[in-house]
Design a protein around this motif. Structure first.
Motif, short mmCIF file in Angstrom:
data_model
loop_
_atom_site.label_atom_id
_atom_site.label_comp_id
_atom_site.label_asym_id
_atom_site.label_seq_id
_atom_site.Cartn_x
_atom_site.Cartn_y
_atom_site.Cartn_z
N VAL A 233 -1.76 2.40 -4.95
CA VAL A 233 -0.54 2.00 -5.67
C VAL A 233 -0.61 2.99 -7.04
N THR A 234 0.45 3.76 -7.33
CA THR A 234 0.22 4.38 -8.47
C THR A 234 1.63 4.29 -9.22
N ILE A 235 1.73 3.96 -10.47
CA ILE A 235 2.80 3.64 -11.27
C ILE A 235 2.52 4.30 -12.71
N GLN A 236 3.33 5.61 -12.44
CA GLN A 236 2.75 6.84 -13.43
C GLN A 236 2.99 6.22 -14.94
N LYS A 237 4.07 5.60 -15.22
CA LYS A 237 4.25 5.26 -16.54
C LYS A 237 5.00 3.82 -16.81
N ASN B 286 -2.19 -17.11 -12.43
CA ASN B 286 -2.25 -17.95 -11.47
C ASN B 286 -2.17 -17.12 -10.01
N VAL B 287 -3.00 -16.29 -9.88
CA VAL B 287 -3.15 -15.60 -8.41
C VAL B 287 -4.80 -15.75 -8.12
N ILE B 288 -4.96 -16.18 -6.89
CA ILE B 288 -6.17 -16.32 -6.53
C ILE B 288 -6.45 -15.22 -5.02
N ASN B 289 -7.73 -14.73 -5.08
CA ASN B 289 -8.19 -13.80 -3.92
C ASN B 289 -7.22 -12.60 -3.90
N MET B 290 -7.34 -11.69 -4.93
CA MET B 290 -6.59 -10.49 -5.08
C MET B 290 -7.30 -9.33 -5.18
N SER B 291 -7.03 -8.30 -4.55
CA SER B 291 -7.92 -6.97 -4.51
C SER B 291 -6.69 -5.60 -5.00
N PHE B 292 -7.38 -4.97 -5.83
CA PHE B 292 -6.92 -3.56 -5.94
C PHE B 292 -7.86 -2.60 -5.31
N ILE B 293 -7.43 -1.65 -4.68
CA ILE B 293 -7.86 -0.61 -4.13
C ILE B 293 -7.17 0.61 -4.37
N ASN B 294 -7.90 1.41 -5.34
CA ASN B 294 -7.18 2.74 -5.90
C ASN B 294 -5.69 2.70 -6.46
N VAL B 295 -5.93 1.55 -7.49
CA VAL B 295 -4.46 1.44 -8.00
C VAL B 295 -4.59 1.93 -9.55
N LYS B 296 -3.63 2.66 -9.85
CA LYS B 296 -3.41 3.23 -11.14
C LYS B 296 -1.90 3.09 -11.84
N TYR B 297 -2.27 2.53 -13.11
CA TYR B 297 -0.95 2.26 -13.77
C TYR B 297 -1.50 2.08 -15.24
N ARG C 138 0.89 -1.13 0.04
CA ARG C 138 0.19 0.05 0.00
C ARG C 138 0.91 1.36 0.02
N ASN C 139 0.28 2.28 -0.46
CA ASN C 139 1.04 3.44 -0.54
C ASN C 139 2.31 3.60 -1.34
N LEU C 140 2.32 2.66 -2.47
CA LEU C 140 3.39 2.74 -3.23
C LEU C 140 3.22 3.68 -4.35
N LYS C 141 4.50 4.22 -4.77
CA LYS C 141 4.42 5.27 -6.08
C LYS C 141 5.62 4.90 -6.73
N CYS C 142 5.78 4.73 -7.92
CA CYS C 142 6.65 4.63 -8.81
C CYS C 142 6.48 5.61 -10.00
N ASN C 143 7.59 6.15 -10.25
CA ASN C 143 7.48 7.13 -11.59
C ASN C 143 7.54 6.58 -12.94
N ILE C 144 8.49 5.72 -12.96
CA ILE C 144 8.68 4.94 -14.39
C ILE C 144 9.28 3.76 -14.19
#
Length: 440
Positions: free
Chosen positions: A416-420, A429-440, A386-392
């Motif tokens: 989680v925000t990955i700008q570019k 093969n991933v189960i029970n995964m959730s994205f909340i306010n994820v941008k990329y 959570r609260n991860l930011k990556c520019n590139i």
């Protein structure tokens, strides 16, 4: 959001998703980890060494003072300002704080014979008898390396242990086969005539450890490797060592670990968390657990925070918070294993991670290289980022590759925000995964 979705995944592909798909019934609490960690305490005795008065091998002089200090009940062995050239290892003993004053530089020789006789080590996840690490301790308590001085592994020398890497494959494979086949450890003798590079600082089965304020440079192999240790604090340490296999710290089957306020510029992982390789890791059966890494910076590393691939003893209860990575040459956050490893990885929280550039920002794989035909996949579960930011992210923003027979489970990404990013992200093969306010 560009994502490629493969058969076998249960995944909700939305920028904002309700967390109902994942019931978080696990918890990792930083305060609980910190309750189990305390710094060693040393008597006021001072045993001082001056470079101007040393007339013999510095390693012998320092080791004599360490012995004297320990036998007296403990204290501080102080290296006064100056340069010291060690022709051999330093061996830490009970209740000794090795203290390097400001403007002290401790440089190690590169002659293999200086690091004999062989000692017990864990080398890339498998136990062996090998050349002594430059600073070594085994089965001792209350030890420290502190001060504003520099420990220089001298890996930049024209002739150094670093040159052994292209020569190590035969010995590396032999040791791995010994571990796989259960060869008794006392028969796994390397050293003279072999090419397994020694670690810079290797602490084996020790308790109550403090590394504080020192600077580490120019290692030929792993830099700081506590193994089977308990109650470890690494604070304010600076690493500037950019050769291959130079990780900042390798946490290796350790419990109750705090790494904080450090600056690691490395040729490999910023920090790697491990717990043994394949059958030898299962034999030892010691996980790495109760780990807090916080308030650290890396201006340049190959990988950021890394879990595995040697994790056969398991990894659990890890918190990484307030980490800044400026240039990551490969994976920003990496979880890696393969079907030889077994073990498990669970209960991990990454919070407030800042990455400027990376090739891939977030990577999970259960198909890491060096697979040799085993059938023991690793369970990855209960991971919160959570609260991860990556520019590139020059390649993928996210790559999660589990196995059909052992899917990655219970992964939550939040804020989680990955700008570019370059390529399409991959989730398989991933189960029970959730994205909340994820941008990329």
């Amino acid at each position: 959001m560009n994502i490629k979705v493969f058969t076998g995944i249960v995944f909700l592909c939305l920028a904002t998703v309700s967390a109902k798909s994942q019931q978080q019934d696990w918890k990792v609490d930083a305060s609980v980890i910190l309750e189990k960690i305390s710094e060693p305490d040393f008597p006021d005795r001072i045993f001082k060494i001056s470079s101007e008065t040393v007339k013999e091998n510095v390693a012998d002089v320092i080791n004599k003072k360490i012995d004297e200090c320990s036998k007296a009940g403990g204290g501080k062995v102080v290296l006064a300002s100056g340069e010291y050239f060690c022709e051999g290892p330093l061996i830490l003993k009970d209740n000794v704080n090795l203290h390097l004053e400001k403007n002290t530089k401790l440089v190690f020789s590169q002659k293999p014979e200086d690091y004999l006789p062989v000692v017990l080590v864990r080398w890339e996840g498998t136990e062996a008898w090998n050349y002594s690490p430059f600073i070594y301790a085994s089965d001792v308590e209350n030890i420290a390396i502190t001060g504003k001085g520099i420990i220089d592994g001298n890996g930049s020398a024209e002739e150094s242990f670093r040159e052994w890497r292209p020569l190590q494959k035969k010995d590396q494979n032999k040791l791995r086969e010994m571990g796989k086949n259960g060869v008794p450890v006392n028969e796994r003798v390397f050293g003279k005539g072999h090419f397994l590079r020694p670690q810079l600082i290797h602490l084996l089965n020790c308790k109550n450890i403090l590394l504080e304020d020192i600077t580490i440079k120019n290692g030929a192999f792993w830099l700081i490797q506590p193994t089977y240790c308990d109650n470890i604090t690494v604070r304010g340490v600076k690493v500037d060592s950019r050769f291959i296999n130079n990780d900042g710290v390798d946490i290796d089957s350790d419990t109750n670990v705090l790494i904080e306020n450090c600056n690691f510029n490395t040729g490999d992982d910023f920090v790697a968390i491990k717990s043994g390789r394949d059958q030898d890791g299962w034999r030892v059966n010691k996980p790495s657990k109760n780990i807090l890494i916080r308030n650290c910076v890396s201006e340049n590393c190959l990988h950021g925070i890394s879990f595995g691939s040697e994790l056969s003893g398991g990894i659990e209860n890890v918190i990484c918070q307030n980490l800044t990575f400026k240039k990551v040459r490969s994976y920003g956050v990496q979880f890696k294993s393969n079907k030889d490893r077994g073990g498990y990885l669970k209960n991990v929280i990454l919070d407030n991670i800042q990455i400027d550039t990376a090739e891939t920002c977030i990577s999970f794989t259960n198909q890491y290289h060096s697979y040799s035909g085993g059938n023991n996949p690793t369970a990855f579960e209960n991971i919160l980022i959570r609260n991860l930011k990556c520019n590139i992210a020059q390649e993928k923003a996210i790559s999660m590759i589990g196995l059909p027979e052992m899917p990655i489970q219970n992964v939550k990404l939040e804020n989680v925000t990955i700008q570019k990013s370059g390529e399409l992200s991959v989730v398989d093969n991933v189960i029970n995964m959730s994205f909340i306010n994820v941008k990329y």
